[in-house]
Design an enzyme around this catalytic site. Structure first.
Site, PDB file in Angstrom:
ATOM      1  CD  GLN A  82     -32.964   6.183  68.750  1.00 46.65           C
ATOM      2  OE1 GLN A  82     -33.962   6.666  68.222  1.00 46.65           O
ATOM      3  NE2 GLN A  82     -31.890   5.867  68.067  1.00 46.65           N
ATOM      4  CB  CYS A 109     -31.892  11.090  70.649  1.00 46.04           C
ATOM      5  SG  CYS A 109     -32.993  10.634  69.277  1.00 46.04           S
ATOM      6  N   GLY A 110     -31.687  14.165  68.910  1.00 50.08           N
ATOM      7  CA  GLY A 110     -32.427  15.369  68.582  1.00 50.08           C
ATOM      8  C   GLY A 110     -33.894  15.123  68.327  1.00 50.08           C
ATOM      9  CG  ASN A 111     -35.424  13.041  64.894  1.00 47.39           C
ATOM     10  OD1 ASN A 111     -35.665  14.174  64.485  1.00 47.39           O
ATOM     11  ND2 ASN A 111     -34.846  12.127  64.130  1.00 47.39           N
ATOM     12  CG  HIS A 129     -23.062  12.567  64.333  1.00 43.24           C
ATOM     13  ND1 HIS A 129     -24.079  11.917  63.663  1.00 43.24           N
ATOM     14  CD2 HIS A 129     -23.570  12.905  65.543  1.00 43.24           C
ATOM     15  CE1 HIS A 129     -25.157  11.867  64.437  1.00 43.24           C
ATOM     16  NE2 HIS A 129     -24.870  12.457  65.582  1.00 43.24           N
ATOM     17  CD  GLU A 155     -30.049   7.176  65.645  1.00 42.52           C
ATOM     18  OE1 GLU A 155     -30.191   7.824  66.700  1.00 42.52           O
ATOM     19  OE2 GLU A 155     -30.963   7.018  64.827  1.00 42.52           O
ATOM     20  NE  ARG A 156     -23.248   6.128  69.694  1.00 38.93           N
ATOM     21  CZ  ARG A 156     -22.816   6.956  70.660  1.00 38.93           C
ATOM     22  NH1 ARG A 156     -21.564   6.910  71.051  1.00 38.93           N
ATOM     23  NH2 ARG A 156     -23.627   7.843  71.192  1.00 38.93           N
ATOM     24  CB  CYS A 216     -30.335  10.749  62.679  1.00 36.06           C
ATOM     25  SG  CYS A 216     -29.147  10.896  64.031  1.00 36.06           S
ATOM     26  N   GLY A 217     -31.919  13.500  64.259  1.00 30.16           N
ATOM     27  CA  GLY A 217     -31.799  14.919  64.535  1.00 30.16           C
ATOM     28  C   GLY A 217     -30.363  15.352  64.767  1.00 30.16           C
ATOM     29  N   GLY A 262     -27.783  13.781  63.686  1.00 35.81           N
ATOM     30  CA  GLY A 262     -27.109  13.616  62.408  1.00 35.81           C
ATOM     31  C   GLY A 262     -27.323  14.809  61.496  1.00 35.81           C
TER      32      GLY A 262
END
Length: 272
Positions: free
Chosen positions: A47, A74-76, A151, A200-201, A209-210, A212
């Site tokens: 990303q 995006c969590g990460n 999700h 991941e989309r 994936c955070g 996720g």
């Protein structure tokens, strides 16, 4: 004009971060984002993250997947920019207002409240998101949840036995999901433990994936499979997910700065 960037990652889910909070950048579009994300001819990342001024929060975070599509959350990446910011912050995203801050266990992020309504995912038509009455080969009856982005979660015996490279894009682009979907396959290892893989989309199979991890933990909690605080083990490492009493999701985990550099936009066909 050269543009400075910071390369970061959260459990191997990697980002190129551009900081436009004080120095404006050229307009970012899908082609420019995809060119920077390309691993052979660009800088390379899952990303691209652009930080901008915000009237609602300490700053705004824009998120572009490797294919150039702009997404909500995006969590990460939120943990990564929290580390870069260096102190507690309120962060405006397309998925809502998030909060991040340093802790002894890494960077903690308040991800907001999950949404379960079919039109909040969104789905193409109404159905029970607790167990969607749909299947793609051996993947059946997923939970659907929106945690800032959409999700579906399939609970399976062994996530590593699933051919995600084939099934992931098939599910991501199914007409049931008008904004496409992130695809999670998970196994419950105990009341406080989940094993997870994510397609991941717009980015494909990812090491972490955070959102996720958050969505999968909430899906398992919603079905009564785990307690309200769990460790989610991804290929890149573990994340701690808690569904707090106020219904907010709290994610905690590491973030790392890899290196810094700069580039000339003209190298990517951008004329300033």
């Amino acid at each position: 004009m050269r543009i400075e960037f910071t390369k970061m990652h959260g459990l191997g889910n990697d980002f190129v971060v551009l900081d436009a909070r004080e120095r404006p950048l050229p307009p970012m579009d899908a082609a420019f984002a995809a060119a920077l994300a390309e691993r052979h001819t660009g800088i390379g990342c899952d990303q691209l993250i652009v930080l901008e001024p915000s009237e609602l929060a300490d700053f705004r975070m824009r998120i572009f997947n490797a294919d150039g599509s702009e997404v909500e959350a995006c969590g990460n990446a939120t943990r990564a920019v929290g580390l870069l910011h260096g102190r507690p912050a309120r962060i405006e995203t397309r998925g809502g207002l998030l909060r991040s801050g340093p802790t002894e266990a890494g960077i903690s992020v308040e991800m907001g409240k999950p949404r379960f309504a079919w039109d909040a995912i969104p789905l193409a038509y109404a159905m029970d998101t607790h167990a969607l009455p749909v299947a793609w080969e051996e993947l059946v009856n997923p939970v659907a949840v929106n945690v800032g982005n959409p999700h579906v979660i399939f609970f399976v015996e062994d996530p590593y036995a699933i051919d995600m490279a084939r099934l992931g894009p098939m599910i991501e682009t199914d007409p049931l999901f008008p904004e496409r979907i992130n695809v999670n396959v998970a196994a419950v290892a105990g009341r406080d433990s989940i094993v997870l893989r994510v397609w991941e989309r717009g980015a494909g199979l990812t090491r972490a994936c955070g959102t996720g991890a958050c969505a999968t933990a909430i899906g398992a909690m919603r079905r009564g499979l785990v307690d309200r605080r769990v460790t989610v083990a991804l290929p890149g490492g573990p994340l701690q997910i808690e569904w707090a009493e106020d219904d907010g999701i709290v994610m905690t985990g590491p973030a790392t700065e890899a290196f810094r550099g700069s580039f000339d936009p003209a190298d990517f066909g951008i004329i300033i």
